[in-house]
Design a protein around this motif. Structure first.
Motif, mmCIF file in Angstrom:
data_model
loop_
_atom_site.group_PDB
_atom_site.id
_atom_site.type_symbol
_atom_site.label_atom_id
_atom_site.label_comp_id
_atom_site.label_asym_id
_atom_site.label_seq_id
_atom_site.Cartn_x
_atom_site.Cartn_y
_atom_site.Cartn_z
ATOM 1 N N SER A 2 0.961 -18.295 1.485
ATOM 2 C CA SER A 2 1.743 -18.145 2.713
ATOM 3 C C SER A 2 2.710 -16.973 2.527
ATOM 4 C CB SER A 2 2.516 -19.424 2.997
ATOM 5 O OG SER A 2 3.625 -19.484 2.136
ATOM 6 N N SER A 3 3.236 -16.473 3.663
ATOM 7 C CA SER A 3 4.095 -15.297 3.546
ATOM 8 C C SER A 3 5.377 -15.612 2.784
ATOM 9 C CB SER A 3 4.383 -14.728 4.928
ATOM 10 O OG SER A 3 5.141 -15.647 5.649
ATOM 11 N N LYS A 4 5.757 -16.899 2.777
ATOM 12 C CA LYS A 4 6.975 -17.290 2.050
ATOM 13 C C LYS A 4 6.795 -17.094 0.548
ATOM 14 C CE LYS A 4 9.792 -20.113 4.917
ATOM 15 N NZ LYS A 4 9.028 -20.819 5.956
ATOM 16 N N GLU A 5 5.560 -17.337 0.094
ATOM 17 C CA GLU A 5 5.316 -17.240 -1.353
ATOM 18 C C GLU A 5 5.086 -15.796 -1.793
ATOM 19 O OE1 GLU A 5 1.877 -19.631 -2.065
ATOM 20 O OE2 GLU A 5 2.834 -21.337 -1.114
ATOM 21 N N TYR A 6 4.920 -14.902 -0.832
ATOM 22 C CA TYR A 6 4.570 -13.523 -1.167
ATOM 23 C C TYR A 6 5.695 -12.871 -1.978
ATOM 24 C CZ TYR A 6 2.309 -9.032 -0.714
ATOM 25 O OH TYR A 6 1.673 -7.853 -1.005
ATOM 26 N N ASN A 7 5.277 -12.161 -2.994
ATOM 27 C CA ASN A 7 6.268 -11.553 -3.871
ATOM 28 C C ASN A 7 5.986 -10.065 -4.045
ATOM 29 O OD1 ASN A 7 8.513 -11.718 -5.297
ATOM 30 N ND2 ASN A 7 7.649 -12.813 -7.065
ATOM 31 N N ILE A 8 7.046 -9.283 -4.230
ATOM 32 C CA ILE A 8 6.821 -7.855 -4.464
ATOM 33 C C ILE A 8 7.159 -7.521 -5.920
ATOM 34 C CG2 ILE A 8 7.600 -5.509 -3.898
ATOM 35 C CD1 ILE A 8 7.964 -6.408 -1.043
ATOM 36 N N GLU A 9 6.124 -7.161 -6.642
ATOM 37 C CA GLU A 9 6.357 -6.818 -8.047
ATOM 38 C C GLU A 9 6.056 -5.360 -8.339
ATOM 39 O OE1 GLU A 9 4.083 -9.716 -10.100
ATOM 40 O OE2 GLU A 9 5.599 -11.263 -9.776
ATOM 41 N N CYS A 10 5.291 -4.739 -7.482
ATOM 42 C CA CYS A 10 5.017 -3.322 -7.684
ATOM 43 C C CYS A 10 4.917 -2.632 -6.328
ATOM 44 C CB CYS A 10 3.724 -3.138 -8.471
ATOM 45 S SG CYS A 10 2.317 -3.765 -7.585
ATOM 46 N N ARG A 11 4.797 -1.321 -6.355
ATOM 47 C CA ARG A 11 4.769 -0.534 -5.127
ATOM 48 C C ARG A 11 3.602 -0.950 -4.217
ATOM 49 N NH1 ARG A 11 3.649 4.483 -2.936
ATOM 50 N NH2 ARG A 11 5.485 5.621 -2.218
ATOM 51 N N ASP A 12 2.446 -1.218 -4.857
ATOM 52 C CA ASP A 12 1.273 -1.584 -4.073
ATOM 53 C C ASP A 12 1.466 -2.898 -3.314
ATOM 54 O OD1 ASP A 12 -0.106 0.647 -4.714
ATOM 55 O OD2 ASP A 12 -1.085 -0.245 -6.469
ATOM 56 N N ASP A 13 2.306 -3.789 -3.882
ATOM 57 C CA ASP A 13 2.549 -5.057 -3.183
ATOM 58 C C ASP A 13 3.208 -4.820 -1.832
ATOM 59 O OD1 ASP A 13 1.453 -6.532 -5.177
ATOM 60 O OD2 ASP A 13 3.355 -6.949 -6.204
ATOM 61 N N ILE A 14 4.013 -3.743 -1.744
ATOM 62 C CA ILE A 14 4.670 -3.443 -0.468
ATOM 63 C C ILE A 14 3.609 -3.065 0.560
ATOM 64 C CG2 ILE A 14 6.296 -1.907 0.721
ATOM 65 C CD1 ILE A 14 7.786 -1.579 -1.906
ATOM 66 N N ILE A 15 2.668 -2.238 0.119
ATOM 67 C CA ILE A 15 1.632 -1.782 1.056
ATOM 68 C C ILE A 15 0.767 -2.945 1.539
ATOM 69 C CG2 ILE A 15 -0.417 -0.283 1.216
ATOM 70 C CD1 ILE A 15 1.211 1.423 -0.941
ATOM 71 N N ARG A 16 0.668 -3.950 0.683
ATOM 72 C CA ARG A 16 -0.209 -5.072 1.055
ATOM 73 C C ARG A 16 0.513 -6.220 1.749
ATOM 74 N NH1 ARG A 16 -2.877 -4.115 -4.014
ATOM 75 N NH2 ARG A 16 -1.454 -5.597 -4.957
ATOM 76 N N ILE A 17 1.772 -6.056 2.114
ATOM 77 C CA ILE A 17 2.472 -7.215 2.704
ATOM 78 C C ILE A 17 1.679 -7.723 3.916
ATOM 79 C CG2 ILE A 17 4.884 -6.775 1.979
ATOM 80 C CD1 ILE A 17 5.252 -5.653 4.841
ATOM 81 N N PRO A 18 1.607 -9.052 4.050
ATOM 82 C CA PRO A 18 0.693 -9.603 5.060
ATOM 83 C C PRO A 18 1.160 -9.408 6.506
ATOM 84 C CG PRO A 18 1.838 -11.364 3.880
ATOM 85 C CD PRO A 18 2.184 -10.107 3.189
ATOM 86 N N ASP A 19 2.472 -9.393 6.755
ATOM 87 C CA ASP A 19 2.908 -9.280 8.161
ATOM 88 C C ASP A 19 4.333 -8.714 8.240
ATOM 89 O OD1 ASP A 19 4.519 -11.466 7.383
ATOM 90 O OD2 ASP A 19 2.797 -12.780 7.757
#
Ligand SMILES: Nc1nc2c(ncn2[C@@H]2O[C@H](COP(=O)(O)OP(=O)(O)OP(=O)(O)O)[C@@H](O)[C@H]2O)c(=O)[nH]1
Ligand SMILES: [Mg+2]
Length: 768
Positions: A2-19
């Motif tokens: 779920s979007s609540k569990e989404y975490n940003i650990e690297c730059r690519d994680d930002i690009i992949r944010i779900p919404d």
């Protein structure tokens, strides 16, 4: 997740944010101003700017394709190979005329062909073919690699002609469009937007028959991705059965392949479609086919729901494995061209994209280049092997008592003559039998297709299976595709139940395997008469390499494999007839009044016409003949080779007998020198093969072993017991460890042993 569990650990994680809301959550928690932000792209930009302020930007050097090194390495290898050509040519020129003539009776004009092949190395071009279903994303993938938007992409079928993409030598951006049938050439300057638009329109345009007016379009683009010498080929997507004609042309001259699979479409490998296509590929390339220079890109992975991904991956591997024997999972890449492109726009690189370049392309290009070198090695090595063989035989003859020799020689010549006659007879029998079976199979197939039960199945069309109304010529093509798919599937089903072709194959195999094996054994024993045990092995090896790794025994083994049926099945043979029907006037006329309301009826009528034309036309017999001949392919090659070898050997013996009779011949004093330089030559070629061409099965690091477990010791190697680590288990193996570093002196023997062992052993044998 779920979007609540989404975490940003690297730059690519930002690009992949779900919404957007996830993005906003992070932006707020980082204390950023989010006022007025509504779109995902906007919030990604804000987050990236913040990220880059606090983190170092990753170095870009990793993302570039380091193909340059591969090519430099390849150039070094081609230079070495050119030197080897010179050496082999000098070796050939030094040989006495008798020996040269003998070589020329087997290989077409040794000197001229070698010079021509050598010249090919001066400007080698390696074609990498990008192929796949229509709209799977081939052009998008190439645009991504080029980091440009030059090829047209669209959600409906759009690439209509083959595009060859090369690195521009002078930095200019241009395209040359070659008209069909030698039509006029059109040059386009791609440095302007207008030029780029024109290129796209030329690639996509169609005339009223649905054909593109260009044979091919060459594109020259400044890029670091494609080095000089590599040519990327974008192809029109394939339909249900038909393969674009020009594609066939490229198939045989390409050394690397990238297949793009559309995973958003029923899991990617649609029933029949990809298989039919690959069937064509594997059939066309046949023995030349090498799975290691192939990559699969399972594209549009972004559209596949998370929960289905594992299952789809399994399904893809399951379907591809039987077609691509030897396929490794590392050759399959799951990613999204769209996401990779988006990441690039943000100055990042999608991990799957990175993997595709670093693990996929970096292996594909060298493997493709190696494949190119291999054909040169095979040519040179065959010549040297045959020369060495004749030299050895001559030396032995020379050493034997002359009277005894003449007697023995006469007998051998008689045996050879008898064997030659017998081989002709055997092949003649096979051909006759084959012709008979072709007629029978054509009759049976026609009867099955005309039977009321089959007709009622084939004529039963549901509305959602019928093509949508449109241009009648295009409709005719689509309908022909659909009908032939159905006919093909039903015929394959019938074959599976009745096993007509299967038992036919069994029968033919039984009948001819014995004769052919016998012929091959006899020829080997005659040829080996003058040689010791070790040298007899060389004769066998020579045969194998000359017959292009297709000795009789393995041909039969291949023909016996049942899984081949589905790909190269009888239905497939019939389905290829469809290209002719699509342009048949009567067939096309049917579709002039085609509407949604009468679609099922029209399709049933078209099916009738289709079957009529199959049953009464000549084409089916041709295709069945082609199909059956494929099943026993190789026999023809043997048919040609056996008498050729026998003739060459008889001539050689004739010449040798003469020279033995002529007492003044001083050849014997020169044998040691010739034989020694021939062996050194072979050693040099084999060393080159081992170091620069050979695909290793495993590395030494894949084996656990201990010096204490010595099993035995030979003249040039010790043998240890080892455990080979495979992905699912370990296997006990015998590890042969050379006492000295690999050298010209021993390499040929080791290779010979490797080839002999891997062909005779039932259990696996690996060279490490
Ligand atoms: N969602 C999604 N769409 C994609 C992806 N890659 C390509 N597309 C879209 O798929 C459509 C077809 O892409 P093309 O690159 O034209 O496909 P192609 O294989 O070259 O098609 P033909 O030339 O017609 O055979 C286009 O609308 C692309 O934008 C992807 O990874 N994900
Ligand atoms: Mg395309």
């Amino acid at each position: 997740m779920s979007s609540k569990e989404y975490n940003i650990e690297c730059r690519d994680d930002i690009i992949r944010i779900p919404d957007v809301s996830t993005g906003l959550r992070f932006a707020r928690s980082w204390g950023l101003n989010t006022k007025g932000i509504k779109a995902k792209d906007e919030i990604i930009k804000v987050l990236l700017i913040e990220w880059d302020k606090t983190h170092h930007r990753p170095e870009d050097d990793e993302s570039g394709i380091v193909l340059h090194q591969d090519l430099l390495y390849h150039r070094g290898n081609t230079e070495k190979l050119m030197k080897l050509y010179d050496k082999v040519l000098n070796f050939y020129k030094d040989l006495p005329v008798n020996f040269q003539q003998n070589l020329n009776s087997i290989f077409p004009d040794v000197e001229k062909t070698s010079k021509f092949k050598r010249s090919e190395l001066l400007s080698p071009e390696c074609y990498i073919l990008v192929a796949g279903e229509a709209t799977s994303g081939k052009s998008s993938l190439i645009n991504l690699l080029l980091e440009a938007d030059i090829l047209p992409t669209s959600s409906i079928k759009c690439t209509q002609t083959v595009c060859e993409i090369r690195k521009s030598k002078d930095g200019r951006k241009k395209a040359i469009c070659f008209g069909t049938n030698g039509g006029k050439e059109v040059k386009i300057d791609l440095s302007t937007m207008e030029g780029q638009k024109k290129l796209k329109s030329n690639i996509t345009c169609e005339d009223e028959n649905g054909d593109n007016p260009f044979d091919k379009i060459e594109i020259y683009w400044p890029t670091n991705v494609i080095e000089e010498g590599l040519v990327i080929i974008d192809t029109p997507g394939f339909g249900e059965i038909q393969m674009h004609q020009s594609f066939q042309k490229y198939l045989s001259k390409s050394c690397g392949f990238i297949y793009v699979v559309n995973t958003s479409n029923a899991g990617g490998v649609q029933r029949g479609r990809l298989k039919d296509f690959l069937r064509n590929v594997v059939n066309t390339l046949d023995e030349e086919f090498n799975p290691s220079s192939t990559l699969f890109v399972c594209n549009k992975w972004d559209v596949v729901p998370m929960k289905d991904r594992d299952e789809i991956k399994r399904n893809i591997v399951y379907k591809l494995e039987p077609i691509f024997q030897g396929l490794r999972e590392e050759q399959i890449f799951y990613f999204s061209t769209t996401e990779a492109k988006r990441a690039m726009e943000y100055g990042a690189m999608d991990p799957a994209h990175k993997d595709f370049i670093s693990k996929g392309l970096h292996n594909l290009f060298p493997a493709s280049l190696r494949k190119q070198l291999n054909s040169h090695y095979c040519w040179l090595s065959q010549i040297v092997k045959r020369a060495n063989y004749t030299l050895k035989v001559s030396k032995t003859i020379d050493a034997v008592d002359k009277q005894e020799m003449t007697k023995q020689m006469e007998e051998i010549k008689r045996n050879m003559h008898a064997l030659g006659e017998k081989s002709k007879q055997t092949i003649e029998d096979l051909r006759r039998e084959l012709q008979y079976e072709i007629i029978q199979l054509h009759k049976t197939t026609s009867e099955v297709l005309s039977s009321p039960s089959m007709r009622s199945i084939l004529n039963d069309w549901k509305q959602d299976e019928c093509p949508r109304p449109g241009n009648y010529k295009k409709l005719a093509k689509e309908a022909a595709d659909k009908i032939s798919s159905k006919v093909s599937a039903e015929l394959n089903k019938w074959e599976k139940e009745q096993r007509v072709v299967h038992s036919l194959k069994e029968k033919m195999i039984k009948k001819f395997k014995r004769d052919c094996d016998l012929l091959e054994d006899q020829i080997e024993s005659i040829e080996g008469t003058f040689l010791g045990e070790h040298d007899k092995k060389i004769v066998r090896d020579l045969y194998k390499s000359i017959k292009k790794q297709a000795p009789v025994k393995s041909i039969w083994k291949k023909a016996k494999r049942d899984d081949v049926d589905e790909i190269k099945g009888l239905g497939g043979a019939v389905a290829v007839v469809c290209s002719a029907i699509a342009s048949n006037k009567q067939f096309k006329e049917k579709f002039k009044s085609y509407k949604k309301e009468n679609s099922t009826k029209k399709m049933a009528e078209a099916t009738d016409l289709f079957i009529e034309s199959i049953v009464h036309g000549n084409e089916l017999q041709d295709k069945i003949s082609h199909y059956l001949k494929k099943l026993v392919k190789g026999v023809d090659e043997i048919a040609k080779k056996i008498p050729e070898f026998l003739k060459a050997d008889s001539q050689l013996l004739e010449k040798l007998t003469q020279s033995v009779r002529q007492a003044d011949d001083n050849l014997h004093t020169m044998y040691p020198q010739f034989i020694s330089s021939g062996q050194t030559m072979q050693g040099e070629l084999d060393l080159f093969f081992v170091y620069h061409i050979m695909d290793m099965d495993y590395r030494l690091s894949d084996v656990e072993w201990d010096r204490k477990d010595l099993l035995g010791s030979g003249s040039f190697a010790d043998v240890y017991k080892g455990h080979l680590k495979l992905s699912s288990h370990t296997e006990i193996v015998a590890l042969k460890y050379c006492k000295d570093p690999l050298s010209e002196r021993v390499v040929s023997d080791i290779l010979l042993e490797d080839r002999t062992l891997s062909s005779v052993r039932a259990s696996p044998y690996y060279l490490i």
